[in-house]
Design a protein around this motif. Sequence first.
Motif, PDB file in Angstrom:
ATOM      1  N   ARG A  24       0.835  -1.216   0.000  1.00 33.83           N
ATOM      2  CA  ARG A  24       0.000   0.000   0.000  1.00 33.83           C
ATOM      3  C   ARG A  24       0.861   1.254   0.000  1.00 33.83           C
ATOM      4  O   ARG A  24       0.566   2.250   0.657  1.00 33.83           O
ATOM      5  CB  ARG A  24      -0.957   0.008   1.205  1.00 33.83           C
ATOM      6  N   THR A  25       1.949   1.173  -0.774  1.00 31.70           N
ATOM      7  CA  THR A  25       2.969   2.222  -0.748  1.00 31.70           C
ATOM      8  C   THR A  25       3.292   2.692  -2.158  1.00 31.70           C
ATOM      9  O   THR A  25       3.391   1.882  -3.074  1.00 31.70           O
ATOM     10  CB  THR A  25       4.247   1.675  -0.076  1.00 31.70           C
ATOM     11  N   ASP A  42      13.540  17.997   3.741  1.00 28.40           N
ATOM     12  CA  ASP A  42      14.134  18.564   4.953  1.00 28.40           C
ATOM     13  C   ASP A  42      13.340  18.297   6.223  1.00 28.40           C
ATOM     14  O   ASP A  42      13.913  18.307   7.306  1.00 28.40           O
ATOM     15  CB  ASP A  42      14.291  20.084   4.789  1.00 28.40           C
ATOM     16  N   LEU A  43      12.061  18.120   6.099  1.00 24.44           N
ATOM     17  CA  LEU A  43      11.236  18.059   7.305  1.00 24.44           C
ATOM     18  C   LEU A  43      10.517  16.740   7.535  1.00 24.44           C
ATOM     19  O   LEU A  43      10.219  16.389   8.677  1.00 24.44           O
ATOM     20  CB  LEU A  43      10.204  19.197   7.288  1.00 24.44           C
ATOM     21  N   MET A  44      10.223  16.017   6.479  1.00 26.20           N
ATOM     22  CA  MET A  44       9.463  14.782   6.693  1.00 26.20           C
ATOM     23  C   MET A  44      10.338  13.709   7.315  1.00 26.20           C
ATOM     24  O   MET A  44      11.508  13.568   6.979  1.00 26.20           O
ATOM     25  CB  MET A  44       8.892  14.267   5.372  1.00 26.20           C
ATOM     26  N   GLN A  45       9.715  12.945   8.209  1.00 22.07           N
ATOM     27  CA  GLN A  45      10.378  11.807   8.840  1.00 22.07           C
ATOM     28  C   GLN A  45       9.502  10.589   8.626  1.00 22.07           C
ATOM     29  O   GLN A  45       8.268  10.707   8.680  1.00 22.07           O
ATOM     30  CB  GLN A  45      10.511  12.047  10.351  1.00 22.07           C
ATOM     31  N   PRO A  46      10.121   9.432   8.421  1.00 22.09           N
ATOM     32  CA  PRO A  46       9.314   8.213   8.331  1.00 22.09           C
ATOM     33  C   PRO A  46       8.403   8.109   9.552  1.00 22.09           C
ATOM     34  O   PRO A  46       8.842   8.345  10.674  1.00 22.09           O
ATOM     35  CB  PRO A  46      10.364   7.099   8.316  1.00 22.09           C
ATOM     36  N   GLY A  47       7.151   7.801   9.298  1.00 23.13           N
ATOM     37  CA  GLY A  47       6.182   7.697  10.380  1.00 23.13           C
ATOM     38  C   GLY A  47       5.298   8.925  10.527  1.00 23.13           C
ATOM     39  O   GLY A  47       4.250   8.851  11.178  1.00 23.13           O
ATOM     40  N   ALA A  63      -9.568  11.700   1.753  1.00 28.94           N
ATOM     41  CA  ALA A  63     -10.067  10.375   1.397  1.00 28.94           C
ATOM     42  C   ALA A  63      -9.386   9.259   2.176  1.00 28.94           C
ATOM     43  O   ALA A  63      -9.791   8.101   2.074  1.00 28.94           O
ATOM     44  CB  ALA A  63      -9.890  10.131  -0.105  1.00 28.94           C
ATOM     45  N   GLY A  64      -8.350   9.592   2.928  1.00 32.79           N
ATOM     46  CA  GLY A  64      -7.652   8.545   3.653  1.00 32.79           C
ATOM     47  C   GLY A  64      -6.597   9.107   4.588  1.00 32.79           C
ATOM     48  O   GLY A  64      -6.304  10.306   4.578  1.00 32.79           O
ATOM     49  N   ILE A  65      -6.064   8.216   5.389  1.00 33.14           N
ATOM     50  CA  ILE A  65      -4.936   8.545   6.258  1.00 33.14           C
ATOM     51  C   ILE A  65      -3.758   7.697   5.818  1.00 33.14           C
ATOM     52  O   ILE A  65      -3.905   6.500   5.551  1.00 33.14           O
ATOM     53  CB  ILE A  65      -5.295   8.289   7.740  1.00 33.14           C
ATOM     54  N   ALA A  66      -2.609   8.342   5.728  1.00 29.31           N
ATOM     55  CA  ALA A  66      -1.406   7.662   5.266  1.00 29.31           C
ATOM     56  C   ALA A  66      -0.260   8.010   6.207  1.00 29.31           C
ATOM     57  O   ALA A  66      -0.467   8.674   7.234  1.00 29.31           O
ATOM     58  CB  ALA A  66      -1.088   8.073   3.826  1.00 29.31           C
ATOM     59  N   ARG A  67       0.918   7.529   5.861  1.00 25.08           N
ATOM     60  CA  ARG A  67       2.099   7.907   6.636  1.00 25.08           C
ATOM     61  C   ARG A  67       3.304   7.998   5.727  1.00 25.08           C
ATOM     62  O   ARG A  67       3.351   7.354   4.673  1.00 25.08           O
ATOM     63  CB  ARG A  67       2.359   6.894   7.749  1.00 25.08           C
ATOM     64  N   VAL A  68       4.247   8.801   6.133  1.00 23.49           N
ATOM     65  CA  VAL A  68       5.520   8.869   5.422  1.00 23.49           C
ATOM     66  C   VAL A  68       6.240   7.548   5.665  1.00 23.49           C
ATOM     67  O   VAL A  68       6.370   7.104   6.810  1.00 23.49           O
ATOM     68  CB  VAL A  68       6.369  10.046   5.929  1.00 23.49           C
ATOM     69  N   ALA A  69       6.696   6.911   4.583  1.00 24.09           N
ATOM     70  CA  ALA A  69       7.205   5.539   4.708  1.00 24.09           C
ATOM     71  C   ALA A  69       8.672   5.399   4.329  1.00 24.09           C
ATOM     72  O   ALA A  69       9.189   4.285   4.262  1.00 24.09           O
ATOM     73  CB  ALA A  69       6.349   4.597   3.867  1.00 24.09           C
ATOM     74  N   SER A  70       9.357   6.509   4.087  1.00 21.15           N
ATOM     75  CA  SER A  70      10.789   6.431   3.780  1.00 21.15           C
ATOM     76  C   SER A  70      11.412   7.798   3.984  1.00 21.15           C
ATOM     77  O   SER A  70      10.704   8.805   4.008  1.00 21.15           O
ATOM     78  CB  SER A  70      10.999   6.011   2.322  1.00 21.15           C
ATOM     79  N   PRO A  71      12.736   7.844   4.109  1.00 18.63           N
ATOM     80  CA  PRO A  71      13.405   9.145   4.007  1.00 18.63           C
ATOM     81  C   PRO A  71      13.329   9.624   2.559  1.00 18.63           C
ATOM     82  O   PRO A  71      12.968   8.855   1.663  1.00 18.63           O
ATOM     83  CB  PRO A  71      14.858   8.837   4.383  1.00 18.63           C
ATOM     84  N   ALA A  72      13.681  10.880   2.330  1.00 17.02           N
ATOM     85  CA  ALA A  72      13.669  11.416   0.967  1.00 17.02           C
ATOM     86  C   ALA A  72      14.800  10.802   0.143  1.00 17.02           C
ATOM     87  O   ALA A  72      15.883  10.557   0.650  1.00 17.02           O
ATOM     88  CB  ALA A  72      13.802  12.936   1.012  1.00 17.02           C
ATOM     89  N   TYR A  73      14.498  10.559  -1.126  1.00 14.28           N
ATOM     90  CA  TYR A  73      15.516  10.042  -2.065  1.00 14.28           C
ATOM     91  C   TYR A  73      15.161  10.564  -3.448  1.00 14.28           C
ATOM     92  O   TYR A  73      14.058  11.057  -3.663  1.00 14.28           O
ATOM     93  CB  TYR A  73      15.575   8.513  -1.994  1.00 14.28           C
ATOM     94  N   HIS A  99      11.870  12.849  -3.228  1.00 14.67           N
ATOM     95  CA  HIS A  99      10.546  12.535  -2.701  1.00 14.67           C
ATOM     96  C   HIS A  99      10.642  11.452  -1.641  1.00 14.67           C
ATOM     97  O   HIS A  99      11.693  10.819  -1.468  1.00 14.67           O
ATOM     98  CB  HIS A  99       9.595  12.129  -3.812  1.00 14.67           C
ATOM     99  N   VAL A 100       9.556  11.238  -0.953  1.00 13.61           N
ATOM    100  CA  VAL A 100       9.460  10.147   0.026  1.00 13.61           C
ATOM    101  C   VAL A 100       8.477   9.109  -0.513  1.00 13.61           C
ATOM    102  O   VAL A 100       7.786   9.348  -1.498  1.00 13.61           O
ATOM    103  CB  VAL A 100       8.948  10.666   1.396  1.00 13.61           C
ATOM    104  N   ASP A 101       8.444   7.972   0.149  1.00 17.26           N
ATOM    105  CA  ASP A 101       7.374   7.004  -0.092  1.00 17.26           C
ATOM    106  C   ASP A 101       6.217   7.313   0.847  1.00 17.26           C
ATOM    107  O   ASP A 101       6.433   7.759   1.974  1.00 17.26           O
ATOM    108  CB  ASP A 101       7.860   5.574   0.179  1.00 17.26           C
ATOM    109  N   VAL A 102       5.010   7.054   0.359  1.00 21.57           N
ATOM    110  CA  VAL A 102       3.811   7.268   1.172  1.00 21.57           C
ATOM    111  C   VAL A 102       3.034   5.956   1.241  1.00 21.57           C
ATOM    112  O   VAL A 102       2.796   5.311   0.218  1.00 21.57           O
ATOM    113  CB  VAL A 102       2.930   8.376   0.561  1.00 21.57           C
TER     114      VAL A 102
END
Length: 152
Positions: A24-25, A42-47, A63-73, A99-102
Motif C-alpha cells: 500500500r505504498t 528537509d522536514l518529513m520523517q518516516p512515520g 479520502a484517507g490517512i497515510a504515513r511517510v514511509a521512507s526518508p527522501a531520495y 521525494h518520500v514514499d507514502v
Amino acid sequence: MRHWLMKSEPEEVGVDHLAAMPRRTVPWFGVRNYQARNFMRDLMQPGDPVLFYHSSCAEPGIAGIARVASPAYPDDTQFDPASKYFDPKATRENPRWMHVDVQLVKKTRLMGIGELRSHPELAGMRILQRGNRLSITPVTLDEWVFIERLLD
DNA sequence: GCCAACGTTGGC
DNA sequence: GCCAACGTTGGC
C-alpha cells in the motif's frame, strides 16, 4: 513528529489505487515545486502522519490517512526523457527533485472541502486558503486531532 | 470552461 | 535583480 496533508489527483493516484499497491505504498513522484520538495527533503520523517487529499476532481476532500514511509531520495522520473516529469537540468550526480514514499494507513469516508470549510477550527488550513496550490502542506496537531475525530 | 492565484522564466 | 509574461493549479 510533524503532520501533513498531501494532495493527489484521483485520476492519477487515488486512495483505491494506493490501497491496491504492494505494501500500500507509492513513491510520491512528480513533485516539481521547491517548497513541496523541501518539505519532503528537509522536514518529513518516516512515520509522520499524512492526510491523503483528492484534488482536481468531482469530490475534492480527504479520502484517507497515510504515513511517510521512507526518508527522501531522488525522484527517478526526473532522469527519464520519456517522462512528463523529466527535468533536463537534473543529473544523477546532482538530483534536483527528491521525494518520500507514502503508505496508506486506512481509507476513510470522504471528508469534502465543504465540510472542512464548515469548521471554524480548520479555517487556518492552507488547503482552504484562496489560491492555494501547494501540493504538500503542514497540518497542525490541533487540526489533525480535530479531523481524525470527525473521520471516525 | 472560467478565472483567480501564484510559481517560474527570461529579457533587460 | 526586477518584473512582465506565461503556464499551471484547482475549486466552482
